[in-house]
Design an enzyme around this catalytic site. Sequence first.
Site, PDB file in Angstrom:
ATOM      1  N   ASP A  21      67.031  56.526  18.307  1.00  0.00           N
ATOM      2  CA  ASP A  21      66.136  57.563  19.283  1.00  0.00           C
ATOM      3  C   ASP A  21      65.059  57.179  18.913  1.00  0.00           C
ATOM      4  OD1 ASP A  21      68.283  58.697  20.510  1.00  0.00           O
ATOM      5  OD2 ASP A  21      68.844  60.209  19.209  1.00  0.00           O
TER       6      ASP A  21
ATOM      7  N   GLU B 282      74.365  58.191  25.839  1.00  0.00           N
ATOM      8  CA  GLU B 282      75.074  58.175  24.532  1.00  0.00           C
ATOM      9  C   GLU B 282      75.856  57.127  24.085  1.00  0.00           C
ATOM     10  OE1 GLU B 282      74.137  60.845  23.217  1.00  0.00           O
ATOM     11  OE2 GLU B 282      73.801  62.340  24.613  1.00  0.00           O
TER      12      GLU B 282
END
Length: 530
Positions: free
Chosen positions: A354, A192
Amino acid sequence: MTVAYGYLTIVLHAHLPFVRHPEASSYMEEEWFFEAITETYVPLLSAFERLQRDEVDFRITMSFSPTLLSMMADDLLKERYAQKIDRLIELAEKEVDRTWREDRTFHELAKMYRHRFYETRDCWRRYDGDLVRAFRALQEAGGLEIITCTATHPFFPLLDRNWAAFRAQVHTAASVYERLFGRRSQGMWLGECGYVPGLDELLREEGIRFFFVDTHGLLFADPRPLYGVHAPVYCRSGVAAFGRDIESSKQVWSAQEGYPGDPSYRDFYRDVGFDLAHDYIAPYIHPQGIRTFTGVKYYAVTHRSMDGKRPYDPHQAYLKAAEHAGNFMFNRERQVEHLRANMDRRPIIVAPYDAELFGHWWYEGPMFLELLFRKLQYDQGAVAPITPSGYLREYPTNQVSTPCLSSWGEKGYGDYWCNGSNAWVYRHLHKMGERMVELARRFPQAQGLRRRALDQAAREVMLAQASDWAFIMKTGTTVPYATKRTVDHVTRFTRIYEGLLGDSLDEQWLAEVARRDNLFPEIDYQAYAS
């Protein structure tokens, strides 16, 4: 490689939590992995191979999390995926026949999926199901730079500054990478993008040369970077931090302004797994009759409503992907032209995403990337692709600065991973971390059964620390599964902990736990002793 003004670094972060259930013949959450192979990893691999074949300079960086690599290398999951792609081909063959007889509007699309699934299976078989080997070959050829990620993708800012737990995550990740890729990783993706000042010292110990932070992590660094996010900084450890460029990210990520929401692209949610009669689709969804995505989708985005969507047109989508690749390139040209006027070096634009966005959520994503690299090579001379390692080789001298505690995601400081839906998990993670350090110090040179128990305890700690469970609790998707995974790992660890202290280990039970949670064969519990 020649360039007039500046560089573009595209970083694809490939990660899935470790989901493997040998105790069940079929498990719905394993579909996350199978879908990602079919829709993201194989399409990206194929796009990169075409670029390499055509001698296009496609320099790109991918971070593979050790949990994802562990699943890619797992024989059970390989066998299950082979069965999965066979079923998809069977479904596509049936759809070709059904659409010819009943609804020729979608007949050509059915043939497209049949061709796509056959290509996917051919690629899978060409590498004997070993995708790690496939991507490793691309890295060794020079276009792709693969880096590692913290072992189970924990969110470090909320792990109570347990530096032994941090070190174990970093050390294990570096070891997994070296075993699978035959070299040390040059970079590391922090789960993250969660950075804590001082963490870079642990990266330096493992030979890591760079990592990434979100924009504000670099803009609010101490002292402020002279070039903002358009040049890396060195932490005092000598490890470089690269900052995310907002402008390039927004063009792809934004739900309102990003490319994937264009009406011409394929709609993700309209899937035959939900649209067709249950008796017909039953063999291709969950055995308990739960409707799931199959990957066969016949509609374009069109508009926000689920109703009244128009049929998907692959040719129109291709033209739109080419247009968007050209627009993205044009904007990067203008960006570096503006930046270079106030810099003593070529600026670098870091665009991390991502990986699963490309192909899974955005079907045309791999096509967009392939077209972008072709355009960068043949249609302009202002921007060149580069990897972070390449940039550091060209500019080995950089400003020294300490990024601030930060993350990506909502509000940028961890709100998404600690809120009313998931805050309860952290008291357990903190206690597990403390107890793991206690065990490592109490049993410094364990052997035999005790050693196996300590290593398994370390695995359970790491699996519980995965940020995915808190993320799922916040999004509200598969909350019962995320809760169960957290509770299971806490419970298994606690039983091992009590068995070690009471000298009452259950060897048969421990063997079953090790069979289920079998990742990281190189794990060393002694990493927690420091």
